[in-house]
Write a protein that holds these residues in place. Structure first.
Motif, short mmCIF file in Angstrom:
data_model
loop_
_atom_site.label_atom_id
_atom_site.label_comp_id
_atom_site.label_asym_id
_atom_site.label_seq_id
_atom_site.Cartn_x
_atom_site.Cartn_y
_atom_site.Cartn_z
N UNK A 137 2.77 -5.19 2.89
CA UNK A 137 3.78 -4.58 1.63
C UNK A 137 2.39 -4.28 0.43
N UNK A 138 2.71 -3.58 -0.41
CA UNK A 138 1.27 -3.03 -0.74
C UNK A 138 0.62 -3.78 -1.49
N UNK A 139 -0.65 -3.68 -1.73
CA UNK A 139 -1.18 -4.65 -2.64
C UNK A 139 -2.06 -3.66 -3.49
N UNK A 140 -2.09 -4.83 -4.85
CA UNK A 140 -2.62 -4.71 -5.78
C UNK A 140 -2.91 -6.29 -5.96
N UNK A 165 -3.27 -3.41 -12.92
CA UNK A 165 -2.94 -3.67 -11.70
C UNK A 165 -3.68 -2.10 -11.03
N UNK A 166 -4.23 -2.14 -9.34
CA UNK A 166 -4.52 -1.40 -9.21
C UNK A 166 -4.12 -1.04 -7.46
N UNK A 167 -3.24 0.34 -7.36
CA UNK A 167 -3.50 -0.46 -5.99
C UNK A 167 -4.78 -0.70 -5.21
N UNK A 168 -5.33 -2.01 -4.49
CA UNK A 168 -6.15 -1.60 -4.23
C UNK A 168 -6.66 -0.31 -2.70
#
Length: 149
Positions: free
Chosen positions: A39-42, A11-14
């Motif tokens: 919301x933070x996206x991954x 899972x990588x923060x975009x």
């Protein structure tokens, strides 16, 4: 794993994934990220393949978008048709989107001396509905991959 493929399999923060990419590629990633609102996206997994798809000997970008995570909530981008595949190829003006489809897999090869893409999908064939799984072929027309069937 082939040396020509760069894969981020966790899972990588975009925003972090987009930092070192050409602006059009980063913009395509930002468009996926926008689905999460604030919301933070991954993406889990988020895979960026590098491969020359248009025959100009410049590695292009294939974004394989699977499950999107917005904060702690998983929002699948995949369905019966497969997962989003976004292909950005090199051009005189930098990288441009040349194919944007849903498919289970996407493969590139030469067909009659021309670059071609082949997608394994369910029920779709060049704009018409088909009664089950199959492969759709796209041929390079000099600026994008166009449906060949």
């Amino acid at each position: 794993m082939r040396p020509a493929v760069a894969a981020l399999l966790v899972a990588v923060p975009l925003a972090a994934a987009a930092d070192d990419l050409p602006p059009p590629v980063a913009a395509a990633i930002a468009e996926v990220e926008a689905a999460c609102g604030s919301a933070p996206a991954t993406l889990d997994p988020f895979v960026i393949d590098r491969q020359d798809v248009n025959g100009d000997r410049v590695p292009d970008f294939i974004l394989n978008v699977g499950g999107l995570r917005c904060g702690d909530e998983e929002v699948s981008q995949c369905g019966l048709m497969g997962c989003p595949k976004i292909v950005l190829a090199s051009s005189k003006n930098g990288f441009v989107v040349v194919l944007d489809i849903y498919a289970h897999d996407l493969r590139f090869r030469a067909l009659n001396g021309r670059p071609a893409a082949s997608a394994n999908d369910e029920g779709w064939n060049c704009g018409s509905v088909r009664g089950g799984p199959g492969r759709t072929t796209f041929l390079w027309d000099g600026t994008r991959f166009a449906c060949a069937e």
